[in-house]
Design a protein around this motif. Sequence first.
Motif, PDB file in Angstrom:
ATOM      1  N   UNK A  78      11.075  23.224  -6.534  1.00 49.21           N
ATOM      2  CA  UNK A  78      11.469  23.803  -5.251  1.00 49.21           C
ATOM      3  C   UNK A  78      11.039  22.920  -4.090  1.00 49.21           C
ATOM      4  N   UNK A  79       9.817  22.384  -4.180  1.00 45.00           N
ATOM      5  CA  UNK A  79       9.303  21.533  -3.107  1.00 45.00           C
ATOM      6  C   UNK A  79      10.143  20.272  -2.951  1.00 45.00           C
ATOM      7  N   UNK A 148       8.327  10.924  -7.877  1.00 46.04           N
ATOM      8  CA  UNK A 148       7.144  10.934  -8.739  1.00 46.04           C
ATOM      9  C   UNK A 148       7.345  11.917  -9.883  1.00 46.04           C
ATOM     10  N   UNK A 149       7.017  11.477 -11.078  1.00 48.06           N
ATOM     11  CA  UNK A 149       7.093  12.338 -12.263  1.00 48.06           C
ATOM     12  C   UNK A 149       5.791  13.122 -12.330  1.00 48.06           C
ATOM     13  N   UNK A 163       9.418  17.411 -14.810  1.00 45.73           N
ATOM     14  CA  UNK A 163       9.460  17.799 -13.400  1.00 45.73           C
ATOM     15  C   UNK A 163       9.197  16.608 -12.470  1.00 45.73           C
ATOM     16  N   UNK A 164       9.910  16.553 -11.339  1.00 47.64           N
ATOM     17  CA  UNK A 164       9.754  15.480 -10.354  1.00 47.64           C
ATOM     18  C   UNK A 164       9.631  16.066  -8.949  1.00 47.64           C
ATOM     19  N   UNK A 165       9.091  15.260  -8.030  1.00 45.05           N
ATOM     20  CA  UNK A 165       8.768  15.783  -6.697  1.00 45.05           C
ATOM     21  C   UNK A 165       9.811  15.473  -5.620  1.00 45.05           C
ATOM     22  N   UNK A 166      10.883  14.749  -5.969  1.00 52.18           N
ATOM     23  CA  UNK A 166      11.978  14.490  -5.033  1.00 52.18           C
ATOM     24  C   UNK A 166      13.293  14.551  -5.796  1.00 52.18           C
TER      25      UNK A 166
END
Length: 332
Positions: A78-79, A148-149, A163-166
């Motif tokens: 979500x982020x 980022x992983x 999951x990744x952050x972008x």
Amino acid sequence: MKKYFLFKTGAVVISLLTLGSCAKNKDIDPSITNIAVTNPDFQTLEDAAIRGDVAVTLGNKNPDPASGGNYTVFAPTNAAFSRLGLNSAQDLTALQQPFLRNTLFYHVFSGTLPGSALTPGSASASALGLQRRIIRRADGSLYVNGSRIVGTDVRAANGLIHPIDKVLLATGADVLNSALALQSGSVFVKPELTFLVEAVVYCNLQGALTGTPGSPQLTVFAPTDQAFKDLGVILGVALNQPADIRKLPVATVTAVLLNHVVLGGAQGGKFTSELPENTTITAAGGPVTLGAFNNGILTVKGRSNTVPANMAIPDVQCTNGVVHVIDRVLLP
């Protein structure tokens, strides 16, 4: 698939949970779609999968015989979506559905790609056809392109999730045609980069941004429409619409545009995770200073800027380089 309304009903959720051949129970792992539905960290991904019409695909086994029935998905949290201003199903309507669908496929690998295979310097093919790069920074953090992983090997009945952050972004076109797609409203429903496209045409620089076999990879810092309007305030020239760019001398606009393009070399075609922080790199129009690498982005500053530009949409992969959309024009 049934039409998706903004307020999810119990019937819609139940239909998603039964999309794949691997329904969730105590004996069988949930499918990739099931995980997105049941994990609150992937709520926006669930909404995107429904609007992008890929939920059914990722709820079933991969039909490709070479895949072993599996998919591997780099899954934005979500982020990650929030960084693009996408916080709800309603927000996702700002993106054209075909672009959203292609974007989601860019996150998918056909087959099993375990965390152990994500080695620095390697590349992985996406279901969109474009390759993604695996990058390790000096601090040991691992990236796919500029994302980022943050976890690996979340097991699903039909594959794996990392999951990744972008959100990973790719256009499938060269830099020029990617800008034209934004300008024509083919990416966001609301057109963007309209001033930049007008400036490129005004200065006859289309050829510099067009990819041809063997041409150098580019790193392009692309100012938003608002960035050009703000430039007009600085220059004392009203830049209210793209055609107003032509109020400025073509030589001046050319010099400004060249300040936004790194042509090949060590810094051409680089994602944020690869750009050298706190240093100066050489654009076609002169030096450009990069700030600290912070939360996956860097600031960018031209020689005559008093305030650096921020990256509004970083790491857009094009066929001939990488585009970072910024909120300020870089002045030579």
